[in-house]
Design an enzyme around this catalytic site. Sequence first.
Site, short mmCIF file in Angstrom:
data_model
loop_
_atom_site.label_atom_id
_atom_site.label_comp_id
_atom_site.label_asym_id
_atom_site.label_seq_id
_atom_site.Cartn_x
_atom_site.Cartn_y
_atom_site.Cartn_z
N ARG A 42 0.82 -1.22 0.00
CA ARG A 42 0.00 0.00 0.00
C ARG A 42 0.85 1.27 0.00
O ARG A 42 0.51 2.24 -0.66
CB ARG A 42 -0.94 -0.01 1.20
CG ARG A 42 -2.00 -1.12 1.10
CD ARG A 42 -3.01 -1.03 2.22
NE ARG A 42 -4.00 -2.10 2.14
CZ ARG A 42 -5.04 -2.21 2.96
NH1 ARG A 42 -5.23 -1.32 3.92
NH2 ARG A 42 -5.89 -3.21 2.82
N ASP A 144 -15.66 8.56 9.87
CA ASP A 144 -14.57 7.66 9.52
C ASP A 144 -13.27 8.44 9.57
O ASP A 144 -13.27 9.68 9.46
CB ASP A 144 -14.79 7.05 8.13
CG ASP A 144 -14.01 5.75 7.94
OD1 ASP A 144 -14.60 4.67 8.13
OD2 ASP A 144 -12.80 5.81 7.63
#
Length: 271
Positions: A42, A144
């Site tokens: 990532r 979030d």
Amino acid sequence: MLPTPSREFQFTEQDFEKVRKLIYNYAGIALSPAKQDMVYGRLAKRLRALGLQSFNDYLQLLEKGNSKEFELFTNSLTTNLTSFFREAHHFPILAEHLLAHRSAGALHVWSSASSTGEEPYSIAMTACEAFDSMRPPVKVTATDLDTNVLETGRIGIYAGEEVERMGPQRVKRFFDKLPDGRYQAKQELRDMITFKRLNLVEATWTIRGPFDVVFCRNVMIYFDKPTQLKILERFAPQMKSSGLLVVGHSENLYHAAQLFKLRGKTVYELV
């Protein structure tokens, strides 16, 4: 540790430990040693995007306090696996609870790890079905850590395949089909939900209860027990005395028995 043939950048144990420390201190996420390949995959994308040659250079950039890159670093390491009506047994419980407390006036539900929005939209649809109205007396706060997924939720556009799994009746009632085959949640649903960025381990939360129901599903698994307990201690005063806390199927709150008791099917209530 030398670069393996399959790795473009050198990624040492020391680099991985720095990543673990940064994400734990910032977001409370406890990365296990087994996540090393995931982290490399990532973050290597960020090195390419920035034209950097090594993880050491990238970590120095983060440690200097580059706030924009730190946001992208956090987004990269946040897992956002979700779907509409995931863990479906929770939604009839939600509907029953909302109807049982309708005399209290406006009802408020918090989706504390909303990801790309499927959970808060599922909550909103459940409320509409329970009250048989596209304007039920229910508001949803969706938060979030990841800013990218919040924007997806705000727009409310999803792949046709994902939406169509809910069945034609729900699709027709709650979504508009777009020319490209995707679907957008109807304006009434979007009006019910407020999306906000929130880091559960930050000292100050930008939202205020009291909430009738708090969803915190498949989130605690990313935190160690002390961090979990700190968050649960902060949830309790944000909830109404009759409020419910909904967690994921693999999670339990045994270590917070002084705060919450099991009602059933991974749904808890205040002690």
